[in-house]
Design a protein around this motif. Structure first.
Motif, mmCIF file in Angstrom:
data_model
loop_
_atom_site.group_PDB
_atom_site.id
_atom_site.type_symbol
_atom_site.label_atom_id
_atom_site.label_comp_id
_atom_site.label_asym_id
_atom_site.label_seq_id
_atom_site.Cartn_x
_atom_site.Cartn_y
_atom_site.Cartn_z
ATOM 1 N N SER A 182 -7.081 -20.649 18.063
ATOM 2 C CA SER A 182 -5.742 -20.968 17.607
ATOM 3 C C SER A 182 -5.883 -22.451 17.151
ATOM 4 N N PRO A 183 -6.328 -22.667 15.852
ATOM 5 C CA PRO A 183 -6.648 -23.890 15.467
ATOM 6 C C PRO A 183 -5.146 -24.792 14.950
ATOM 7 N N GLY A 184 -4.037 -23.942 15.011
ATOM 8 C CA GLY A 184 -2.755 -24.660 14.883
ATOM 9 C C GLY A 184 -2.193 -25.088 16.153
ATOM 10 N N ASP A 185 -2.637 -25.047 17.274
ATOM 11 C CA ASP A 185 -1.932 -25.157 18.435
ATOM 12 C C ASP A 185 -1.985 -26.647 18.827
ATOM 13 N N GLU A 186 -0.709 -27.130 18.873
ATOM 14 C CA GLU A 186 -0.700 -28.751 18.927
ATOM 15 C C GLU A 186 -1.180 -29.073 20.642
ATOM 16 N N ASP A 187 -0.939 -28.402 21.754
ATOM 17 C CA ASP A 187 -1.440 -28.669 22.885
ATOM 18 C C ASP A 187 -2.690 -28.829 23.041
ATOM 19 N N ILE A 188 -3.356 -27.751 22.319
ATOM 20 C CA ILE A 188 -4.785 -27.670 22.430
ATOM 21 C C ILE A 188 -5.602 -28.898 21.746
ATOM 22 N N LYS A 189 -4.733 -29.318 20.686
ATOM 23 C CA LYS A 189 -5.212 -30.465 19.864
ATOM 24 C C LYS A 189 -5.081 -31.964 20.719
ATOM 25 N N HIS A 206 -8.583 -27.246 4.255
ATOM 26 C CA HIS A 206 -9.109 -27.174 5.675
ATOM 27 C C HIS A 206 -7.679 -27.003 6.357
ATOM 28 N N SER A 207 -7.049 -27.965 6.225
ATOM 29 C CA SER A 207 -5.896 -28.016 7.121
ATOM 30 C C SER A 207 -4.830 -26.894 6.772
ATOM 31 N N PHE A 208 -4.915 -26.502 5.704
ATOM 32 C CA PHE A 208 -3.665 -25.334 5.243
ATOM 33 C C PHE A 208 -4.435 -23.862 5.592
ATOM 34 N N ILE A 209 -5.598 -23.658 5.744
ATOM 35 C CA ILE A 209 -6.142 -22.375 6.318
ATOM 36 C C ILE A 209 -6.417 -22.403 7.712
ATOM 37 N N LEU A 210 -6.112 -23.632 8.444
ATOM 38 C CA LEU A 210 -6.318 -23.675 9.903
ATOM 39 C C LEU A 210 -4.964 -23.751 10.534
ATOM 40 N N THR A 211 -4.073 -23.774 9.587
ATOM 41 C CA THR A 211 -2.598 -23.934 10.284
ATOM 42 C C THR A 211 -2.140 -22.557 11.403
ATOM 43 N N PHE A 212 -2.731 -21.335 10.980
ATOM 44 C CA PHE A 212 -2.219 -20.402 11.842
ATOM 45 C C PHE A 212 -3.343 -19.662 12.497
ATOM 46 N N PHE A 225 1.634 -8.239 -1.782
ATOM 47 C CA PHE A 225 0.930 -9.539 -2.383
ATOM 48 C C PHE A 225 0.844 -10.507 -1.248
ATOM 49 N N LEU A 226 2.062 -11.025 -0.513
ATOM 50 C CA LEU A 226 1.711 -11.757 0.493
ATOM 51 C C LEU A 226 1.008 -11.153 1.895
ATOM 52 N N GLY A 227 0.932 -10.040 1.931
ATOM 53 C CA GLY A 227 -0.067 -9.327 2.903
ATOM 54 C C GLY A 227 -1.483 -9.714 2.588
ATOM 55 N N LEU A 228 -1.797 -9.573 1.311
ATOM 56 C CA LEU A 228 -2.958 -9.635 0.459
ATOM 57 C C LEU A 228 -3.454 -11.337 0.827
ATOM 58 N N VAL A 229 -2.350 -12.197 0.469
ATOM 59 C CA VAL A 229 -2.813 -13.576 0.971
ATOM 60 C C VAL A 229 -2.982 -13.917 2.150
ATOM 61 N N PHE A 230 -2.418 -13.442 3.143
ATOM 62 C CA PHE A 230 -2.874 -13.609 4.505
ATOM 63 C C PHE A 230 -4.148 -12.973 4.926
ATOM 64 N N ILE A 231 -4.517 -11.948 4.258
ATOM 65 C CA ILE A 231 -5.856 -11.736 4.582
ATOM 66 C C ILE A 231 -6.833 -12.630 3.946
ATOM 67 N N PHE A 232 -6.585 -12.917 2.857
ATOM 68 C CA PHE A 232 -7.442 -13.988 2.031
ATOM 69 C C PHE A 232 -7.574 -15.152 2.907
ATOM 70 N N ILE A 233 -6.659 -15.888 3.541
ATOM 71 C CA ILE A 233 -6.606 -17.124 4.228
ATOM 72 C C ILE A 233 -7.234 -16.856 5.526
ATOM 73 N N ALA A 234 -7.072 -15.627 6.133
ATOM 74 C CA ALA A 234 -7.806 -15.175 7.291
ATOM 75 C C ALA A 234 -9.158 -15.355 7.083
ATOM 76 N N GLY A 235 -9.460 -14.588 5.848
ATOM 77 C CA GLY A 235 -10.972 -14.468 5.539
ATOM 78 C C GLY A 235 -11.456 -16.167 5.368
ATOM 79 N N ARG A 236 -10.977 -16.643 4.802
ATOM 80 C CA ARG A 236 -11.441 -18.284 4.600
ATOM 81 C C ARG A 236 -11.431 -18.740 5.938
ATOM 82 N N GLN A 237 -10.538 -18.803 6.767
ATOM 83 C CA GLN A 237 -10.728 -19.402 8.089
ATOM 84 C C GLN A 237 -12.164 -18.791 8.701
ATOM 85 N N ALA A 238 -12.160 -17.507 8.847
ATOM 86 C CA ALA A 238 -13.399 -17.131 9.403
ATOM 87 C C ALA A 238 -14.593 -17.444 8.619
ATOM 88 N N ASP A 239 -14.548 -17.657 7.454
ATOM 89 C CA ASP A 239 -15.695 -18.118 6.835
ATOM 90 C C ASP A 239 -15.981 -19.750 6.987
#
Length: 261
Positions: free
Chosen positions: A96-103, A130-136, A180-194
């Motif tokens: 959960s890279p966007g969690d402020e409590d963890i940070k 990097h900040s963008f793809i790690l928001t969620f 299209f938004l769904g595909l964008v979310f999948i793309f971002i998830a893939g970039r985060q995993a990578d």
């Protein structure tokens, strides 16, 4: 869209959805839920060693969950064990890279480490990306992707059966936008995993360890690291690991001296 591309997209959505629901399903088990509750009660009573034991049983049992990792990190921190606290905060942050409590807790734990390293400057576009793809978290992205595509499919049904020309036009473009938004979310998830896959990291667990210039004990001493320091793993060579620090320094450390995040 070819059948193969469609199949790969659906498979990726399902994998992301499993990442989301797996922790929840794990806690549906009565024994697991009871053990987690027991750890929470022990932590609330300041019985940190006992809480560590309870949470650690969950981790050793194969559960990968933000609440378990985060609470285990808190218990280790309260018990004065900074290196394992940082390790489990980092594991929670990875899920959960966007969690402020963890940070915040991770920052507090890092203040107690011996090695204070200045990070090498990062190009601002890379830093922003990097900040963008790690928001969620991956789980959140999976849910957003599934909901968007399902909503788009629902709107397409409306497009198919409505008789109104204006509704047909609006539903058609809305469906395209949602898919299209769904595909964008999948793309971002893939970039985060990578990103996490290409940035393999570890935490130093030895109180003090000498970093070598080569993967042999007789090689030149470069510098000393202490427990709690995070390193990037570059290469493995038998019982040695080549590492890079936040400031760009590199060297070799014994594999037994670190724990993978």
């Amino acid at each position: 869209m070819t059948l193969k591309i469609r199949y790969n997209m659906i498979r990726r959505i399902l994998c992301l959805l499993l990442l989301t629901i797996a922790p929840a399903l794990a806690f549906c088990d009565a024994g697991t839920s009871a053990l987690f509750k027991k750890g929470n009660e022990q932590y609330a009573k300041a019985q940190y060693k006992e809480a560590i034991t309870s949470y650690q049983k969950l981790v050793d049992g194969g559960y990968q969950s933000v609440p378990v990792y985060f609470n285990l990190g808190n218990a280790y921190y309260k018990n004065g064990d900074i290196a394992p606290a940082i390790l489990y905060y980092e594991k929670a942050h990875k899920l959960s890279p966007g969690d402020e409590d963890i940070k915040l807790n991770l920052q507090l734990a890092n203040l107690k480490t011996t090695d204070k390293l200045d990070e090498a400057p990062e190009f601002f576009i890379s830093k922003w990306w990097h900040s963008f793809i790690l928001t969620f978290s991956l789980g959140t992205l999976a849910v957003l992707a599934v909901l968007s595509i399902l909503a788009g499919s629902g709107v397409l049904i409306l497009y198919r059966f409505t008789q109104s020309v204006s509704v047909k036009k609006a539903s058609f473009y809305t469906a395209i936008l949602l898919v299209f938004l769904g595909l964008v979310f999948i793309f971002i998830a893939g970039r985060q995993a990578d990103y996490f896959e290409s940035h393999q990291q570890a935490i130093v667990f030895s109180n003090s360890v000498i970093i070598k210039s080569a993967p042999v004990h007789t090689s030149k001493d470069l510098f000393v690291l202490h427990d709690g320091t995070k390193v990037e793993v570059l290469e493995h060579n038998n019982d040695w690991i080549k590492i890079r620090l936040a400031n760009g320094n590199e060297g070799w450390i014994g594999a037994a001296d670190v724990r993978d995040i």
